[in-house]
Design a protein around this motif. Structure first.
Motif, PDB file in Angstrom:
ATOM      1  N   ILE A  69     -52.003  60.984 -21.069  1.00 40.79           N
ATOM      2  CA  ILE A  69     -52.116  62.441 -21.113  1.00 40.79           C
ATOM      3  C   ILE A  69     -50.800  63.082 -20.703  1.00 40.79           C
ATOM      4  CG2 ILE A  69     -53.129  62.547 -18.782  1.00 40.79           C
ATOM      5  CD1 ILE A  69     -54.785  64.975 -19.830  1.00 40.79           C
ATOM      6  N   PHE A  70     -50.360  64.037 -21.506  1.00 39.85           N
ATOM      7  CA  PHE A  70     -49.119  64.791 -21.304  1.00 39.85           C
ATOM      8  C   PHE A  70     -49.560  66.175 -20.828  1.00 39.85           C
ATOM      9  CE2 PHE A  70     -45.769  67.613 -22.615  1.00 39.85           C
ATOM     10  CZ  PHE A  70     -44.595  66.876 -22.678  1.00 39.85           C
ATOM     11  N   ASN A  71     -49.455  66.397 -19.514  1.00 35.35           N
ATOM     12  CA  ASN A  71     -50.107  67.576 -18.941  1.00 35.35           C
ATOM     13  C   ASN A  71     -49.129  68.467 -18.195  1.00 35.35           C
ATOM     14  OD1 ASN A  71     -52.221  69.305 -18.225  1.00 35.35           O
ATOM     15  ND2 ASN A  71     -52.645  68.190 -16.339  1.00 35.35           N
ATOM     16  N   PHE A  72     -48.082  68.900 -18.855  1.00 37.48           N
ATOM     17  CA  PHE A  72     -47.251  69.960 -18.294  1.00 37.48           C
ATOM     18  C   PHE A  72     -46.646  70.764 -19.435  1.00 37.48           C
ATOM     19  CE2 PHE A  72     -44.667  66.070 -18.256  1.00 37.48           C
ATOM     20  CZ  PHE A  72     -43.541  66.432 -18.956  1.00 37.48           C
ATOM     21  N   GLY A  73     -46.569  72.074 -19.198  1.00 41.02           N
ATOM     22  CA  GLY A  73     -46.051  72.971 -20.226  1.00 41.02           C
ATOM     23  C   GLY A  73     -44.564  73.211 -20.050  1.00 41.02           C
ATOM     24  N   GLY A  74     -44.055  74.230 -20.738  1.00 43.72           N
ATOM     25  CA  GLY A  74     -42.653  74.591 -20.592  1.00 43.72           C
ATOM     26  C   GLY A  74     -41.701  73.528 -21.080  1.00 43.72           C
ATOM     27  N   GLN A  75     -41.995  72.951 -22.235  1.00 46.90           N
ATOM     28  CA  GLN A  75     -41.117  71.904 -22.755  1.00 46.90           C
ATOM     29  C   GLN A  75     -39.757  72.481 -23.140  1.00 46.90           C
ATOM     30  OE1 GLN A  75     -43.238  69.857 -25.917  1.00 46.90           O
ATOM     31  NE2 GLN A  75     -45.147  70.028 -24.781  1.00 46.90           N
ATOM     32  N   PRO A  76     -38.681  71.674 -22.967  1.00 48.61           N
ATOM     33  CA  PRO A  76     -37.332  72.173 -23.291  1.00 48.61           C
ATOM     34  C   PRO A  76     -37.241  72.676 -24.729  1.00 48.61           C
ATOM     35  CG  PRO A  76     -37.220  70.075 -22.134  1.00 48.61           C
ATOM     36  CD  PRO A  76     -38.670  70.307 -22.453  1.00 48.61           C
ATOM     37  N   ALA A  77     -36.504  73.768 -24.927  1.00 47.27           N
ATOM     38  CA  ALA A  77     -36.362  74.368 -26.257  1.00 47.27           C
ATOM     39  C   ALA A  77     -35.761  73.360 -27.231  1.00 47.27           C
ATOM     40  CB  ALA A  77     -35.474  75.609 -26.164  1.00 47.27           C
ATOM     41  N   GLY A  78     -36.368  73.282 -28.405  1.00 45.91           N
ATOM     42  CA  GLY A  78     -35.841  72.412 -29.450  1.00 45.91           C
ATOM     43  C   GLY A  78     -36.226  70.952 -29.311  1.00 45.91           C
ATOM     44  N   TRP A  79     -36.936  70.617 -28.232  1.00 41.41           N
ATOM     45  CA  TRP A  79     -37.311  69.215 -28.011  1.00 41.41           C
ATOM     46  C   TRP A  79     -38.577  68.902 -28.791  1.00 41.41           C
ATOM     47  CZ3 TRP A  79     -40.942  67.052 -24.003  1.00 41.41           C
ATOM     48  CH2 TRP A  79     -40.809  65.667 -23.896  1.00 41.41           C
ATOM     49  N   LYS A  80     -38.577  67.774 -29.500  1.00 37.57           N
ATOM     50  CA  LYS A  80     -39.725  67.392 -30.310  1.00 37.57           C
ATOM     51  C   LYS A  80     -40.257  66.036 -29.873  1.00 37.57           C
ATOM     52  CE  LYS A  80     -38.508  69.954 -34.510  1.00 37.57           C
ATOM     53  NZ  LYS A  80     -38.246  69.853 -35.973  1.00 37.57           N
ATOM     54  N   LEU A  81     -41.583  65.951 -29.807  1.00 43.22           N
ATOM     55  CA  LEU A  81     -42.227  64.675 -29.517  1.00 43.22           C
ATOM     56  C   LEU A  81     -42.206  63.827 -30.785  1.00 43.22           C
ATOM     57  CD1 LEU A  81     -45.253  66.132 -27.551  1.00 43.22           C
ATOM     58  CD2 LEU A  81     -43.306  64.907 -26.578  1.00 43.22           C
ATOM     59  N   LYS A  82     -41.905  62.536 -30.625  1.00 43.83           N
ATOM     60  CA  LYS A  82     -41.772  61.660 -31.793  1.00 43.83           C
ATOM     61  C   LYS A  82     -42.708  60.459 -31.683  1.00 43.83           C
ATOM     62  CE  LYS A  82     -36.923  62.952 -32.444  1.00 43.83           C
ATOM     63  NZ  LYS A  82     -35.516  62.481 -32.509  1.00 43.83           N
ATOM     64  N   GLU A  83     -43.105  59.953 -32.839  1.00 43.71           N
ATOM     65  CA  GLU A  83     -44.074  58.864 -32.906  1.00 43.71           C
ATOM     66  C   GLU A  83     -43.629  57.640 -32.130  1.00 43.71           C
ATOM     67  OE1 GLU A  83     -46.641  56.462 -36.349  1.00 43.71           O
ATOM     68  OE2 GLU A  83     -45.243  58.067 -36.903  1.00 43.71           O
ATOM     69  N   GLU A  84     -42.328  57.340 -32.168  1.00 41.67           N
ATOM     70  CA  GLU A  84     -41.821  56.120 -31.535  1.00 41.67           C
ATOM     71  C   GLU A  84     -41.731  56.205 -30.012  1.00 41.67           C
ATOM     72  OE1 GLU A  84     -38.149  58.330 -33.255  1.00 41.67           O
ATOM     73  OE2 GLU A  84     -40.261  57.981 -33.795  1.00 41.67           O
ATOM     74  N   TYR A  85     -42.074  57.359 -29.444  1.00 36.57           N
ATOM     75  CA  TYR A  85     -42.063  57.483 -27.987  1.00 36.57           C
ATOM     76  C   TYR A  85     -43.154  56.637 -27.329  1.00 36.57           C
ATOM     77  CZ  TYR A  85     -38.950  61.615 -28.202  1.00 36.57           C
ATOM     78  OH  TYR A  85     -37.898  62.472 -28.399  1.00 36.57           O
ATOM     79  N   LEU A  86     -44.226  56.336 -28.091  1.00 40.63           N
ATOM     80  CA  LEU A  86     -45.380  55.625 -27.524  1.00 40.63           C
ATOM     81  C   LEU A  86     -45.400  54.171 -27.963  1.00 40.63           C
ATOM     82  CD1 LEU A  86     -48.250  58.206 -28.214  1.00 40.63           C
ATOM     83  CD2 LEU A  86     -46.828  58.015 -26.174  1.00 40.63           C
ATOM     84  N   PRO A  87     -45.985  53.292 -27.130  1.00 37.91           N
ATOM     85  CA  PRO A  87     -46.192  51.913 -27.580  1.00 37.91           C
ATOM     86  C   PRO A  87     -47.125  51.890 -28.789  1.00 37.91           C
ATOM     87  CG  PRO A  87     -46.504  52.113 -25.197  1.00 37.91           C
ATOM     88  CD  PRO A  87     -46.422  53.507 -25.744  1.00 37.91           C
ATOM     89  N   ALA A  88     -47.014  50.865 -29.587  1.00 43.79           N
ATOM     90  CA  ALA A  88     -47.844  50.744 -30.791  1.00 43.79           C
ATOM     91  C   ALA A  88     -49.320  50.776 -30.425  1.00 43.79           C
ATOM     92  CB  ALA A  88     -47.504  49.445 -31.517  1.00 43.79           C
ATOM     93  N   GLY A  89     -50.091  51.579 -31.151  1.00 43.44           N
ATOM     94  CA  GLY A  89     -51.528  51.654 -30.944  1.00 43.44           C
ATOM     95  C   GLY A  89     -51.964  52.653 -29.895  1.00 43.44           C
TER      96      GLY A  89
END
Length: 327
Positions: A232-252
């Motif tokens: 769970i990703f539970n904090f707001g205020g993400q840095p401007a222009g920052w994008k979450l990407k598929e490869e950030y997580l382990p497979a599955g």
């Protein structure tokens, strides 16, 4: 003579008069974290038959999703700012000190006069603060006792800011500490930092909101099988222009994202949640939370999450204390 109920809770003898009380509960304006932990304390006060006036900037749904009662009243006032942040990871020390000064020190006389008048108008029996400094002084000026419920105080947090911003801001720390000193004591929660401004301390267990659904029910609602690892990703205020990407997580793995903006696009292994989602249920249904293991800022922003997540999911945390601090 009115009957009194005597109880012993966590080693503290409490004498509770069997009469209706009016509480004024001041909540810090910094994020939702203060408001969400206050909910559980307020729920027990309401259940005991008392009136609670919430002084907060948090949306009503944070409280009313858990408490439906005409004895819960709201006053939309914010008397402290906490930390001013450019995003969830970046605090601006000078802006934080300046904003606090402009909110609670420069207009101090008028703020105190307003609060004293209001406290007297509702015939408050006790002021509770989490953890608004000037509320304690306002209570004293109104001739009402006050207590704080917290695991930290803003004077301790701001010490580091003053080291960056300059010693001429020390007066802010002194005023905050002086305000806290007017409280009877601090009801101290686990995970606390030093709080030397308070005259007395009563320790209580964790304040934890109750679960509405089981792990299995939450995962079924989300369409997530029980054998899938969930973070769970539970904090707001993400840095401007920052994008979450598929490869950030382990497979599955899948990631639940709280506080995502409406226009934020997420990869297929990230799930956007509603703004008013009940996070305790989601936390209980997850295998770990982002931030459970200390992560270097550069790794957080570059997406090098996998080694941290794999370490976190293999931890065996052990907390042997109670979780009924709200009660």
């Amino acid at each position: 003579m009115q009957m009194q109920q005597i109880s012993i809770t966590h080693g503290v003898e409490a004498i509770a008069p069997k009469r209706h009380l009016v509480f004024a509960y001041y909540v810090s304006g910094h994020g939702f974290g203060h408001a969400t932990r206050v909910v559980e304390v307020v729920r027990h006060l309401i259940r005991a038959g008392h009136d609670v006036h919430m002084v907060t900037g948090a949306p009503d749904f944070v409280f009313t999703s858990e408490i439906q009662s005409p004895r819960l009243l709201f006053r939309k006032v914010v008397l402290d700012c906490g930390a001013v942040q450019a995003d969830a990871l970046t605090v601006d020390p000078i802006a934080s000190l300046e904003k606090y000064s402009q909110m609670s020190i420069v207009p101090r006389a008028s703020v105190l006069a307003t609060e004293v008048q209001w406290l007297n108008s509702i015939k408050a029996d006790l002021v509770i603060s989490d953890v608004v400094p000037i509320a304690c002084r306002a209570a004293a000026d109104a001739g009402i006792r006050s207590v704080c419920v917290t695991n930290f105080s803003w004077d301790f947090i701001y010490v580091e800011y003053v080291m960056v911003a300059g010693s001429h801001y020390r007066s802010v720390l002194q005023q905050i500490a002086e305000d806290y000193s007017h409280s009877e004591f601090v009801i101290r929660l686990p995970g606390y930092s030093p709080m030397p401004a308070f005259r007395g301390v009563i320790d209580v267990p964790l304040v934890v909101r109750r679960l509405h659904k089981s792990r299995e029910e939450v995962r079924k609602d989300l369409g997530v099988p029980d054998d899938v690892k969930l973070v769970i990703f539970n904090f707001g205020g993400q840095p401007a222009g920052w994008k979450l990407k598929e490869e950030y997580l382990p497979a599955g793995w899948l990631c639940l994202v709280c506080g995502a903006s409406d226009n934020q696009e997420l990869p297929p292994n990230f799930i956007k949640l509603a703004k008013d989602v009940y996070t305790p249920d989601l936390i209980a249904a997850s295998d770990c939370m982002l931030g459970g293991v200390e992560m270097a800022r550069r790794d957080m922003l570059s997406g090098c999450w996998i080694p941290y997540l794999e370490r976190a999911v293999n931890l065996k945390p052990c907390y042997e204390g109670g979780t009924n601090g709200g009660e």
